[in-house]
Design a protein around this motif. Structure first.
Motif, short mmCIF file in Angstrom:
data_model
loop_
_atom_site.label_atom_id
_atom_site.label_comp_id
_atom_site.label_asym_id
_atom_site.label_seq_id
_atom_site.Cartn_x
_atom_site.Cartn_y
_atom_site.Cartn_z
N UNK A 37 0.67 -1.19 -0.01
CA UNK A 37 -0.15 0.12 0.16
C UNK A 37 0.94 1.29 0.00
N UNK A 38 2.18 1.21 0.68
CA UNK A 38 2.75 2.35 0.70
C UNK A 38 3.59 2.71 -0.59
N UNK A 39 3.85 1.50 -1.14
CA UNK A 39 4.69 1.82 -2.50
C UNK A 39 3.41 2.41 -3.48
N UNK A 42 2.71 6.07 -2.58
CA UNK A 42 3.95 7.02 -3.19
C UNK A 42 4.48 6.84 -4.51
N UNK A 43 4.03 6.16 -5.18
CA UNK A 43 4.42 5.76 -6.37
C UNK A 43 5.64 5.05 -6.46
N UNK A 44 6.01 4.16 -5.51
CA UNK A 44 6.86 3.32 -5.79
C UNK A 44 8.09 3.68 -4.89
N UNK A 48 8.19 5.44 1.20
CA UNK A 48 6.61 5.12 1.22
C UNK A 48 6.55 3.51 1.52
N UNK A 49 7.32 2.70 0.86
CA UNK A 49 7.19 1.53 0.96
C UNK A 49 7.71 0.74 2.42
N UNK A 50 8.76 1.47 2.95
CA UNK A 50 9.43 0.93 4.31
C UNK A 50 8.20 1.59 5.60
N UNK A 51 7.92 2.84 5.13
CA UNK A 51 6.69 3.35 6.10
C UNK A 51 5.60 2.67 6.20
N UNK A 52 5.20 2.12 5.10
CA UNK A 52 3.77 1.39 5.06
C UNK A 52 4.10 0.02 5.76
N UNK A 53 5.21 -0.47 5.35
CA UNK A 53 5.41 -1.95 5.78
C UNK A 53 5.52 -1.76 7.38
N UNK A 54 6.23 -0.61 7.94
CA UNK A 54 6.37 -0.57 9.37
C UNK A 54 5.03 -0.32 10.24
#
Length: 70
Positions: A37-39, A42-44, A48-54
């Motif tokens: 979802x974060x990726x 935030x367009x990849x 955003x990916x790491x924040x969404x995973x956390x």
């Protein structure tokens, strides 16, 4: 060939979760969903990916606690 490798990795990853507790499985699932979802949102971007995973991992970890309280 690429699809075969994806399936092999998927099977290995799923078999690694067999010894986890429910809380750990929820946290891992939340982290995976949050990362995707974060990726997407935030367009990849890696941030955003790491924040969404956390955030997803924390929420997934708390789901078990919330269900037990009811």
């Amino acid at each position: 060939m690429k699809k075969t490798m994806i399936w092999i990795v998927l099977v290995i990853m799923m078999s690694g979760c067999s010894g986890l507790s429910t809380r750990q499985k929820n946290a891992a699932t939340g982290a995976a969903i949050g990362g995707v979802a974060g990726a997407v949102l935030t367009g990849g971007s890696s941030f955003g990916t790491v924040g969404g995973a956390a955030i997803g991992g924390v929420i997934g970890h708390g789901v078990d606690s919330a269900v037990k309280r009811k």
